[in-house]
Design a protein around this motif. Structure first.
Motif, short mmCIF file in Angstrom:
data_model
loop_
_atom_site.label_atom_id
_atom_site.label_comp_id
_atom_site.label_asym_id
_atom_site.label_seq_id
_atom_site.Cartn_x
_atom_site.Cartn_y
_atom_site.Cartn_z
N HIS A 30 0.87 -1.18 0.00
CA HIS A 30 0.00 0.00 0.00
C HIS A 30 0.91 1.24 0.00
O HIS A 30 1.79 1.34 0.85
N VAL A 31 0.65 2.13 -0.92
CA VAL A 31 1.47 3.33 -1.02
C VAL A 31 0.57 4.52 -1.34
O VAL A 31 -0.38 4.39 -2.10
N ALA A 32 0.84 5.65 -0.73
CA ALA A 32 0.12 6.86 -1.12
C ALA A 32 0.99 8.08 -0.87
O ALA A 32 1.87 8.09 0.00
N GLU A 33 0.73 9.07 -1.67
CA GLU A 33 1.45 10.33 -1.55
C GLU A 33 0.54 11.36 -0.91
O GLU A 33 -0.66 11.38 -1.17
N GLY A 34 1.13 12.22 -0.10
CA GLY A 34 0.36 13.32 0.46
C GLY A 34 1.08 14.63 0.20
O GLY A 34 2.29 14.72 0.39
N ARG A 35 0.34 15.60 -0.24
CA ARG A 35 0.92 16.92 -0.50
C ARG A 35 0.13 17.99 0.21
O ARG A 35 -1.10 17.97 0.20
N ASN A 36 0.82 18.92 0.79
CA ASN A 36 0.19 20.07 1.42
C ASN A 36 0.84 21.32 0.83
O ASN A 36 1.82 21.84 1.36
N PRO A 37 0.28 21.80 -0.30
CA PRO A 37 0.91 22.91 -1.02
C PRO A 37 0.99 24.19 -0.20
O PRO A 37 1.90 24.99 -0.40
N LEU A 38 0.08 24.34 0.73
CA LEU A 38 0.08 25.55 1.58
C LEU A 38 1.39 25.72 2.31
O LEU A 38 1.86 26.83 2.54
N CYS A 39 1.96 24.59 2.71
CA CYS A 39 3.18 24.64 3.52
C CYS A 39 4.38 24.06 2.77
O CYS A 39 5.51 24.28 3.16
N GLY A 40 4.10 23.32 1.69
CA GLY A 40 5.18 22.69 0.95
C GLY A 40 5.54 21.31 1.47
O GLY A 40 6.59 20.77 1.14
N ASP A 41 4.67 20.74 2.30
CA ASP A 41 4.93 19.39 2.83
C ASP A 41 4.58 18.36 1.76
O ASP A 41 3.56 18.48 1.08
N HIS A 42 5.42 17.35 1.64
CA HIS A 42 5.21 16.32 0.64
C HIS A 42 5.80 15.00 1.11
O HIS A 42 7.01 14.91 1.32
N TYR A 43 4.94 14.01 1.29
CA TYR A 43 5.42 12.72 1.80
C TYR A 43 4.82 11.56 1.03
O TYR A 43 3.71 11.67 0.49
N THR A 44 5.56 10.46 1.01
CA THR A 44 5.03 9.21 0.50
C THR A 44 5.01 8.23 1.67
O THR A 44 6.00 8.12 2.40
N ILE A 45 3.89 7.58 1.85
CA ILE A 45 3.73 6.62 2.95
C ILE A 45 3.75 5.22 2.36
O ILE A 45 3.05 4.95 1.37
N TYR A 46 4.54 4.35 2.93
CA TYR A 46 4.63 2.96 2.49
C TYR A 46 4.15 2.03 3.59
O TYR A 46 4.51 2.21 4.75
N LEU A 47 3.36 1.06 3.18
CA LEU A 47 2.84 0.10 4.17
C LEU A 47 2.98 -1.32 3.66
O LEU A 47 2.80 -1.58 2.46
N ILE A 48 3.27 -2.22 4.58
CA ILE A 48 3.12 -3.64 4.28
C ILE A 48 2.04 -4.13 5.22
O ILE A 48 2.20 -4.10 6.45
N VAL A 49 0.90 -4.49 4.62
CA VAL A 49 -0.24 -4.98 5.40
C VAL A 49 -0.42 -6.45 5.10
O VAL A 49 -0.47 -6.87 3.94
N GLU A 50 -0.48 -7.24 6.16
CA GLU A 50 -0.70 -8.68 6.01
C GLU A 50 -1.77 -9.10 7.00
O GLU A 50 -1.67 -8.80 8.18
N ASN A 51 -2.77 -9.81 6.51
CA ASN A 51 -3.87 -10.26 7.35
C ASN A 51 -4.45 -9.12 8.20
O ASN A 51 -4.71 -9.29 9.39
#
Ligand code: ZN
Length: 151
Positions: A30-51
């Motif tokens: 599971h992967v998603a990107e988050g951007r907050n242009p107001l502040c310039g924050d930008h992150y990608t979150i990585y997950l390994i989900v099992e059961n």
């Protein structure tokens, strides 16, 4: 409350300076990107989900101290939790940082994340504090989104 506030400030500064789980997860499902242009924050979150359990969680990106510390603390807090627990945690965190719920009623559930309660006084900062969480949420809702090779 002053002492508590100082302690919280320290936790945020520490996680900003030395973010935990700050790397890419090659086998994330599971992967998603988050951007907050107001502040310039930008992150990608990585997950390994099992059961339905968050086995691994990591992130990369850049932004202000609040957004980075929030992502870092989120990653340490949610590892090992089930999806329903993660969703519930996010809901409480969101309510506390937006001022919808009183942090004093959720100290136990939130643990160190209670440090972010103070941002409820600064609406612009609320977006910084919740950015990684929104990305996490959409990563979980996005189903099996395999990380492919870099483009
Ligand atoms: Zn920010």
């Amino acid at each position: 409350m002053e002492g508590l506030r100082d302690l919280y400030q320290e936790v945020i500064l520490d996680h900003n300076k030395r973010p935990r789980n700050y790397h890419r997860l090659e086998h994330a499902n599971h992967v998603a990107e988050g951007r907050n242009p107001l502040c310039g924050d930008h992150y990608t979150i990585y997950l390994i989900v099992e059961n339905d359990i968050v086995k691994e969680i990591a992130f990369e990106g850049s932004g202000c101290a609040i957004s980075k510390a929030s992502a870092s603390m989120m990653s340490t807090e949610l590892k090992g939790k089930s999806i329903p627990e993660v969703k519930k945690f996010f809901e409480i965190f969101r309510k506390v940082v937006t001022g919808e719920a009183d942090v004093m009623n959720h100290l136990e559930e939130l643990g160190k994340l209670a440090a972010f309660a103070g941002v409820s006084e600064f609406p612009v900062r609320v977006k910084c504090a919740t950015l990684a969480w929104h990305a996490l949420n959409s990563a979980l809702d996005g189903g099996e989104q395999l990380v492919s090779t870099e483009t």
